[in-house]
Design an enzyme around this catalytic site. Structure first.
Site, PDB file in Angstrom:
ATOM      1  CD  GLU A  90     -85.486 117.578  37.280  1.00  0.00           C
ATOM      2  OE1 GLU A  90     -84.708 118.225  36.585  1.00  0.00           O
ATOM      3  OE2 GLU A  90     -86.600 117.181  36.881  1.00  0.00           O
ATOM      4  CB  CYS A 116     -94.027 116.149  41.774  1.00  0.00           C
ATOM      5  SG  CYS A 116     -93.678 115.164  40.340  1.00  0.00           S
ATOM      6  CB  CYS A 123     -87.181 106.444  32.922  1.00  0.00           C
ATOM      7  SG  CYS A 123     -88.701 105.476  32.806  1.00  0.00           S
ATOM      8  CB  CYS A 127     -91.875 107.963  26.851  1.00  0.00           C
ATOM      9  SG  CYS A 127     -92.694 106.755  27.909  1.00  0.00           S
ATOM     10  CB  CYS A 130     -90.257 111.290  28.444  1.00  0.00           C
ATOM     11  SG  CYS A 130     -89.718 111.480  30.148  1.00  0.00           S
ATOM     12  CG  LEU A 229    -104.616 105.911  27.315  1.00  0.00           C
ATOM     13  CD1 LEU A 229    -104.362 104.436  27.565  1.00  0.00           C
ATOM     14  CD2 LEU A 229    -106.122 106.206  27.319  1.00  0.00           C
ATOM     15  CB  CYS A 347     -88.633 119.449  36.263  1.00  0.00           C
ATOM     16  SG  CYS A 347     -89.170 118.216  37.406  1.00  0.00           S
TER      17      CYS A 347
HETATM   18  N1  SAH Z   1     -93.126 107.217  34.493  1.00  0.00           N
HETATM   19  C1  SAH Z   1     -94.386 107.602  34.988  1.00  0.00           C
HETATM   20  C2  SAH Z   1     -94.334 108.785  35.924  1.00  0.00           C
HETATM   21  C3  SAH Z   1     -93.304 109.810  35.641  1.00  0.00           C
HETATM   22  S1  SAH Z   1     -93.435 110.664  34.124  1.00  0.00           S
HETATM   23  C4  SAH Z   1     -95.332 107.901  33.839  1.00  0.00           C
HETATM   24  O1  SAH Z   1     -94.896 107.923  32.694  1.00  0.00           O
HETATM   25  O2  SAH Z   1     -96.512 108.046  34.115  1.00  0.00           O
HETATM   26  C5  SAH Z   1     -94.589 111.857  34.590  1.00  0.00           C
HETATM   27  C6  SAH Z   1     -95.494 112.306  33.483  1.00  0.00           C
HETATM   28  O3  SAH Z   1     -94.825 113.299  32.700  1.00  0.00           O
HETATM   29  C7  SAH Z   1     -95.982 111.225  32.527  1.00  0.00           C
HETATM   30  O4  SAH Z   1     -97.394 111.212  32.421  1.00  0.00           O
HETATM   31  C8  SAH Z   1     -95.381 111.664  31.227  1.00  0.00           C
HETATM   32  O5  SAH Z   1     -96.179 111.261  30.182  1.00  0.00           O
HETATM   33  C9  SAH Z   1     -95.267 113.159  31.372  1.00  0.00           C
HETATM   34  N2  SAH Z   1     -94.339 113.751  30.426  1.00  0.00           N
HETATM   35  C10 SAH Z   1     -93.156 113.264  30.026  1.00  0.00           C
HETATM   36  N3  SAH Z   1     -92.596 114.084  29.100  1.00  0.00           N
HETATM   37  C11 SAH Z   1     -93.447 115.128  28.936  1.00  0.00           C
HETATM   38  C12 SAH Z   1     -93.418 116.317  28.131  1.00  0.00           C
HETATM   39  N4  SAH Z   1     -92.390 116.584  27.347  1.00  0.00           N
HETATM   40  N5  SAH Z   1     -94.462 117.170  28.236  1.00  0.00           N
HETATM   41  C13 SAH Z   1     -95.498 116.920  29.071  1.00  0.00           C
HETATM   42  N6  SAH Z   1     -95.583 115.820  29.857  1.00  0.00           N
HETATM   43  C14 SAH Z   1     -94.563 114.925  29.789  1.00  0.00           C
HETATM   44 FE1  SF4 Z   2     -90.200 106.978  31.954  1.00  0.00          FE
HETATM   45 FE2  SF4 Z   2     -91.915 107.393  29.962  1.00  0.00          FE
HETATM   46 FE3  SF4 Z   2     -92.550 108.210  32.458  1.00  0.00          FE
HETATM   47 FE4  SF4 Z   2     -90.597 109.439  31.013  1.00  0.00          FE
HETATM   48  S1  SF4 Z   2     -92.795 109.364  30.557  1.00  0.00           S
HETATM   49  S2  SF4 Z   2     -90.508 108.849  33.160  1.00  0.00           S
HETATM   50  S3  SF4 Z   2     -89.683 107.688  29.906  1.00  0.00           S
HETATM   51  S4  SF4 Z   2     -92.241 106.102  31.727  1.00  0.00           S
END
Ligand code: SAH
Ligand code: SF4
Length: 358
Positions: A90, A116, A123, A127, A130, A229, A347
């Protein structure tokens, strides 16, 4: 072992010149790619047929196609893009600021947009909050596949090359886990003869691979970083972001302090707020302490729920109290509401993060 073909967008102009001669042809091709957003060799009218035939044996022009798109009432457009091997990822077109008019109704400032982009299909970081993590990891995107997202979205929105755009690496995947291709894409974006998007207009968001933060810093590409963070103590952070065990909070903070940033800028810390997990004032207090000697700004993000998640979205009141505490203690802090909430789905997670970046 990969049978994926490279595309012309995998290369800087200099690199194109190394296999396209005479050199001015490489410049002409660059113009077709980044001024005209050409996606086929047929478009390239001033390039000799024989040269196009030879190049087409080896190189794709644009390695992406639009498989689906959803437009939100607020101007956000979510794209599902298909790669040459049929995999999808995406990218999101975000309207950050509406067009401004003067008293006579003429446009005095054009609307501002941010794109974006994804850096991987899936990934590895895993997390627990996520959606991208749920599908596991499929593969890295090539530099050309990252570059092509911006070209494709600019083209689809008729956004001319000379109009400013910001890029946030906040789509699917962990950018620093694909550092070589990421760095190459950053460089290609910056090319004067190409899209001419400076490092200051590019923000890399990372879940905190501290050693790679150092590596990115050493490359001195002039980009911003945003740190996801989300927690102020290692126990909770490791629950949310399993690789925190290898790259703990302290190691991230040290890497951030070493990272070369524009002296006028701040490092963005993303703090995903999850109800009952990290939305208490005790956490806010620890956050203030943690960021005390860093030029930081905090972007609070509502957790965006999806079916099957164990986590909940925090209340507005808790978000505001959290923010007020930070601000009262000297931190710059914004709360971001979702853009494109009506189309968010998987997304939606991208968009909340993005607004504070520009
Ligand atoms: N992997 C990188 C960038 C892509 S993820 C990262 O983790 O920073 C982009 C952002 O989306 C990250 O800050 C992540 O914490 C956030 N994110 C993931 N799942 C989410 C959710 N369910 N609700 C809100 N933000 C989310
Ligand atoms: Fe990967 Fe975590 Fe970023 Fe989701 S939030 S894209 S699992 S690093």
């Amino acid at each position: 072992m990969s049978e994926l073909r490279p595309s012309l967008m995998d290369y800087t102009q200099k690199e194109l010149e190394s296999f396209i001669s005479p050199k001015f042809r490489a410049k002409q091709i660059y113009d077709w790619l980044y001024h005209n957003y050409s996606s086929t060799y047929e478009d390239m009218k001033n390039i000799p047929k024989a040269m196009k035939e030879e190049l087409s044996q080896e190189y794709l022009v644009n390695p992406l196609s639009i498989k689906n798109k959803e437009t939100s009432t607020d101007g956000t457009i979510k794209y599902l893009l298909e790669l040459q091997d049929g995999k999808t990822m995406e990218a999101v077109w975000l309207k950050m600021k509406d067009e401004q008019h003067d008293a006579s109704g003429n446009v005095c400032q054009e609307a501002k947009y941010t794109i974006c982009v994804s850096t991987q299909v899936g990934c590895k970081v895993g997390c627990t909050f996520c959606l991208t993590a749920k599908g596991g990891f499929t593969r890295d995107l090539s530099a050309g596949e990252i570059v092509a997202q911006v070209v494709t979205l600019k083209k689809d929105n008729n956004h001319k090359r000379n109009r400013k755009i910001n890029i946030v690496y906040m789509g699917m995947g962990e950018p620093l886990d694909n550092l070589t291709n990421l760095a190459k894409a950053i460089e290609i974006f910056k090319e004067d003869a190409g899209l001419c998007i400076g490092g200051k207009r590019q923000t890399v968001s990372t879940s905190g691979l501290s050693t790679k933060i150092d590596k990115l810093g050493e490359m001195d590409l002039g980009v911003h970083i945003a740190i996801s963070l989300h927690a102020v103590d290692d126990a909770l952070r490791s629950e949310l972001i399993p690789m925190n065990k290898a790259h703990n909070i302290q190691s991230i903070m040290e890497a951030v302090k070493r990272f070369p940033i524009d002296t006028r800028k701040r490092v963005m810390f993303e703090y995903l707020v999850i109800k009952g997990k990290n939305d208490d004032i005790g956490s806010a207090k620890k956050l203030v302490k943690l960021l005390a000697d860093i030029k930081a700004k905090v972007n609070l993000i509502y957790f965006n729920p999806y079916p099957g998640t164990p986590y909940d979205r925090p209340s507005r009141a808790d978000m505001v109290s959290f923010q007020e505490y930070l601000v009262k203690h000297g931190l710059l802090c914004t709360i971001r509401d979702s853009k494109g909430i009506d189309i968010s789905a998987a997304c939606g997670q991208l968009k909340e993060k993005v607004e504070g970046e520009v």
